[in-house]
Design a protein around this motif. Sequence first.
Motif, PDB file in Angstrom:
ATOM      1  N   HIS A  76       1.261   7.487  -0.036  1.00 57.13           N
ATOM      2  CA  HIS A  76       1.605   8.384  -1.142  1.00 57.13           C
ATOM      3  C   HIS A  76       0.730   9.625  -1.010  1.00 57.13           C
ATOM      4  O   HIS A  76      -0.143   9.669  -0.143  1.00 57.13           O
ATOM      5  CB  HIS A  76       1.466   7.692  -2.503  1.00 57.13           C
ATOM      6  CG  HIS A  76       0.100   7.153  -2.828  1.00 57.13           C
ATOM      7  ND1 HIS A  76      -0.568   6.236  -2.039  1.00 57.13           N
ATOM      8  CD2 HIS A  76      -0.724   7.389  -3.879  1.00 57.13           C
ATOM      9  CE1 HIS A  76      -1.726   5.937  -2.593  1.00 57.13           C
ATOM     10  NE2 HIS A  76      -1.860   6.624  -3.703  1.00 57.13           N
ATOM     11  N   HIS A  78      -1.553  11.050  -2.943  1.00 59.81           N
ATOM     12  CA  HIS A  78      -2.923  11.180  -3.474  1.00 59.81           C
ATOM     13  C   HIS A  78      -3.861  11.469  -2.301  1.00 59.81           C
ATOM     14  O   HIS A  78      -3.686  10.955  -1.198  1.00 59.81           O
ATOM     15  CB  HIS A  78      -3.338   9.904  -4.219  1.00 59.81           C
ATOM     16  CG  HIS A  78      -2.532   9.655  -5.453  1.00 59.81           C
ATOM     17  ND1 HIS A  78      -2.506   8.447  -6.100  1.00 59.81           N
ATOM     18  CD2 HIS A  78      -1.705  10.479  -6.152  1.00 59.81           C
ATOM     19  CE1 HIS A  78      -1.717   8.527  -7.164  1.00 59.81           C
ATOM     20  NE2 HIS A  78      -1.208   9.749  -7.216  1.00 59.81           N
ATOM     21  N   HIS A  81      -5.381   9.398   0.478  1.00 56.55           N
ATOM     22  CA  HIS A  81      -4.404   8.791   1.393  1.00 56.55           C
ATOM     23  C   HIS A  81      -3.707   9.818   2.274  1.00 56.55           C
ATOM     24  O   HIS A  81      -3.269   9.495   3.376  1.00 56.55           O
ATOM     25  CB  HIS A  81      -3.333   8.031   0.593  1.00 56.55           C
ATOM     26  CG  HIS A  81      -3.915   6.986  -0.291  1.00 56.55           C
ATOM     27  ND1 HIS A  81      -3.929   5.662   0.045  1.00 56.55           N
ATOM     28  CD2 HIS A  81      -4.569   7.082  -1.474  1.00 56.55           C
ATOM     29  CE1 HIS A  81      -4.551   4.977  -0.904  1.00 56.55           C
ATOM     30  NE2 HIS A  81      -4.950   5.812  -1.836  1.00 56.55           N
ATOM     31  N   HIS A 165       1.872   2.533  -9.128  1.00 57.05           N
ATOM     32  CA  HIS A 165       0.646   3.347  -9.025  1.00 57.05           C
ATOM     33  C   HIS A 165       1.032   4.836  -9.017  1.00 57.05           C
ATOM     34  O   HIS A 165       0.417   5.657  -9.672  1.00 57.05           O
ATOM     35  CB  HIS A 165      -0.088   2.957  -7.744  1.00 57.05           C
ATOM     36  CG  HIS A 165      -1.228   3.852  -7.407  1.00 57.05           C
ATOM     37  ND1 HIS A 165      -2.491   3.671  -7.907  1.00 57.05           N
ATOM     38  CD2 HIS A 165      -1.301   4.949  -6.607  1.00 57.05           C
ATOM     39  CE1 HIS A 165      -3.281   4.619  -7.442  1.00 57.05           C
ATOM     40  NE2 HIS A 165      -2.588   5.400  -6.644  1.00 57.05           N
ATOM     41  N   ASP A 184      -2.097   1.721  -2.430  1.00 60.75           N
ATOM     42  CA  ASP A 184      -2.702   1.388  -3.721  1.00 60.75           C
ATOM     43  C   ASP A 184      -1.792   0.497  -4.570  1.00 60.75           C
ATOM     44  O   ASP A 184      -2.009   0.372  -5.780  1.00 60.75           O
ATOM     45  CB  ASP A 184      -2.998   2.674  -4.511  1.00 60.75           C
ATOM     46  CG  ASP A 184      -4.206   3.425  -3.969  1.00 60.75           C
ATOM     47  OD1 ASP A 184      -4.959   2.837  -3.165  1.00 60.75           O
ATOM     48  OD2 ASP A 184      -4.395   4.590  -4.353  1.00 60.75           O
TER      49      ASP A 184
HETATM   50 ZN   LIG Z   1      -3.429   6.645  -5.188  1.00 58.58          ZN
END
Ligand SMILES: [Zn+2]
Length: 317
Positions: A76, A78, A81, A165, A184
């Motif tokens: 994803h 974020h 990551h 998440h 996550d």
């Molecule tokens: Zn995350």
Amino acid sequence: MSDGPKVDPLTEIAPGLMRCDTGYLRAGHTACYLLTHGGRAAIIDTGVGASVPGILDALSRQDIPRDAVDWVIPTHVHLDHAGGAGALMQALPSARLGIHPSGAEHMADPSRLEVGVRALYGDEFFDREYAPLTPVARERMVTLDDGETLFVGQRPLEILHTPGHAWHHLSVFDVESAVLIAGDAVGASYPGYIQQRSLFMVPVVPPPQFNPAAYRATLARIVALAPRAVAPAHFPIIDRVDAAASLLEAMLDAAIEWTWQAASAADLNQRLLDGWCRWLPSDATREQLERDFGLDIWLTSEGLWLWRSKEERKAAR
Ligand SMILES: [Zn+2]
């Protein structure tokens, strides 16, 4: 509890599947995964921009030429990551970036993502940990649908969309090892908290996309898939997948109750720290919970608080 076992920067999880410590924040905090087959390679998650030299070093230590990497797949967008994706892609001439359809725009133009992350973490943290973000050229991106299979050499990787998440979260199932690389989707834990006699992790549900129904459905889907193990980004490998899912559900149920009782996001943060202690291994303390999981729990209090305000607005309409 002691400081937990030391973690090697590069660890074999299964034949052709290595865990690489990205070094984000501290050792044993955030991993990415390196899959190889027939002289080709894929990298799942990238850490932050500062993680990229370490990942390239891991490739050379595995004798993998840079042009043998076919895929870079952030679970994803974020930044722990995907923050390194742009710089990593520049170093890997043959790679395509595989990404959830809803995450692609943020990879091509990270400016909106940057605004959101700065608002949440503050400029000082952003500049220290994340800056600068490097865009990925659109023509090098491939959006990955749920159920799709791609290959590293002859090794099949199945894509599962695993929202909760974040809405745009995906996981990668390595069919050969039966390990699910889950970003996550199955909480966060750190060295020392998952051992033979302890299983502890926290559900992390940051702003802005937390969705409890999706989170639970994803856990159920992962349990039904019955992988031999789950390889999360944060950090120890989980081989008791059913028990992990039950633990996360119980902790999330309690957290949602406290969310409705709390007076503010800061109050909720304290309630999570107090309340989740009940699930800690018997030799661990609240101080250790705060030291090791403090950032995750703060993010979760912010995510739950935002979710509550959205629910209240919906109810008022
Ligand atoms: Zn995350």
